[in-house]
Design a protein around this motif. Structure first.
Motif, short mmCIF file in Angstrom:
data_model
loop_
_atom_site.label_atom_id
_atom_site.label_comp_id
_atom_site.label_asym_id
_atom_site.label_seq_id
_atom_site.Cartn_x
_atom_site.Cartn_y
_atom_site.Cartn_z
N GLY A 145 -8.79 -2.58 1.93
CA GLY A 145 -8.12 -1.89 3.03
C GLY A 145 -8.66 -2.32 4.38
N ASP A 146 -9.98 -2.46 4.48
CA ASP A 146 -10.60 -2.91 5.74
C ASP A 146 -10.07 -4.29 6.14
OD1 ASP A 146 -12.20 -0.66 6.03
OD2 ASP A 146 -13.86 -1.53 4.89
N TYR A 154 -0.92 -2.78 8.33
CA TYR A 154 -1.30 -1.38 8.19
C TYR A 154 -0.68 -0.70 6.96
CZ TYR A 154 -3.03 -2.15 12.90
OH TYR A 154 -3.69 -2.65 13.99
N ASP A 155 0.48 -1.16 6.54
CA ASP A 155 1.09 -0.58 5.33
C ASP A 155 0.19 -0.83 4.11
OD1 ASP A 155 3.28 0.41 6.68
OD2 ASP A 155 4.52 -1.36 6.31
N SER A 159 -2.17 1.89 1.77
CA SER A 159 -2.13 1.93 0.31
C SER A 159 -3.52 1.82 -0.30
CB SER A 159 -1.23 0.79 -0.20
OG SER A 159 -1.27 0.72 -1.62
N TYR A 160 -4.33 0.89 0.21
CA TYR A 160 -5.65 0.67 -0.38
C TYR A 160 -6.64 1.78 -0.03
CZ TYR A 160 -4.63 -3.73 -2.62
OH TYR A 160 -4.13 -4.69 -3.48
N PHE A 161 -6.55 2.34 1.17
CA PHE A 161 -7.44 3.45 1.50
C PHE A 161 -7.11 4.68 0.64
CE2 PHE A 161 -8.13 1.56 5.96
CZ PHE A 161 -9.31 0.96 5.55
N VAL A 184 -5.67 4.80 10.44
CA VAL A 184 -4.57 3.84 10.32
C VAL A 184 -3.25 4.53 10.68
CG1 VAL A 184 -3.23 2.43 8.72
CG2 VAL A 184 -5.71 2.38 8.62
N TYR A 185 -3.06 5.75 10.22
CA TYR A 185 -1.86 6.50 10.60
C TYR A 185 -1.79 6.68 12.12
CZ TYR A 185 -0.76 7.86 5.76
OH TYR A 185 -0.41 7.86 4.44
N GLU A 186 -2.94 6.93 12.75
CA GLU A 186 -2.97 7.11 14.20
C GLU A 186 -2.51 5.83 14.92
OE1 GLU A 186 -6.81 8.35 15.48
OE2 GLU A 186 -6.60 10.39 14.70
#
Length: 225
Positions: A145-146, A154-155, A159-161, A184-186
């Motif tokens: 995710g990082d 970001y999609d 998913s990975y986070f 990430v949502y922010e």
């Protein structure tokens, strides 16, 4: 059922068994060959596991400890490529494929490339890692995710986070990845989802470090909506 029907059925059953017996008799050699081949394959499998794969597992583990030491020292280049007579994680993967050591080497190699800033290679290697341990598996997913965050995908990062938080199921890693998910949502201005992730930290992991300042982030995201 009449006596005639009973006799007829009995004859049919006997005929069926007779046909089966005839089949076995006619094909006895072929059947014995098939059974023998199956037994031989089973014996070969166990011999492969015991005499070949077990030896490779031991050799790979012995070879890997120096690369692990370089990794712990954050000497990423030597961890990847090795030093003098000691192989790095890349060579261990190439030389000892299909071993547990090589599988773990994918995790080490992926995180080394992540720290070097080679995010595509980080993703490639971390994605090849297969682990049963929830802690290391969660870290592999989170590190993937990082890498996707750095690539601004970001999609994929979301998913990975989320997978990392679900896999960890502990008070240390799960809230960490839920917070990263909120961040990430922010970035995507999805403040509603960010607040939901932060609320989940407060509800499911109230004693975590991330829960202590979750209200601050929630207030910030509410103001942005």
């Amino acid at each position: 059922m009449s006596n005639t029907e009973v006799k007829t059925r009995s004859v049919q059953v006997n005929n069926d068994f007779g046909q089966t017996g005839k089949f076995v008799k006619d094909n006895q050699k072929s059947l014995l060959f098939i059974v023998g081949a199956i037994v031989a394959l089973i014996l070969l499998y166990f011999a492969y596991q015991k005499f070949y794969l077990a030896k490779r597992e031991t050799e790979a583990a012995d070879q890997m400890h120096v690369a692990e030491s370089f990794w712990a020292q954050k000497n990423w280049d030597k961890a990847i490529k090795g030093d003098a007579g000691y192989p790095g994680f890349e060579k261990i993967i190439n030389d000892y494929s299909s071993t547990k050591a090589a599988n773990l080497a994918y995790y080490y190699l992926g995180t080394a490339y992540l720290n070097k800033g080679d995010f595509n290679k980080a993703i490639e290697n971390l994605s090849n890692f297969r682990g049963d341990d929830s802690f290391v598996s969660a870290e592999a997913l989170g590190s993937t995710g990082d890498a996707y965050v750095e690539l601004k995908n970001y999609d994929k990062a979301e998913s990975y986070f989320q997978k990392a938080a679900d896999k960890a199921k502990n008070d240390f890693l799960s809230p960490l990845y839920l917070k990263k998910l909120a961040l990430v949502y922010e970035v995507q201005k999805d403040y509603k989802s960010a607040i939901e992730s932060l609320q989940k930290i407060k509800t499911d992991y109230p004693n975590s470090a991330e829960a202590q300042n979750a209200d601050e982030y929630i207030a910030r995201d509410q103001a942005r909506q």
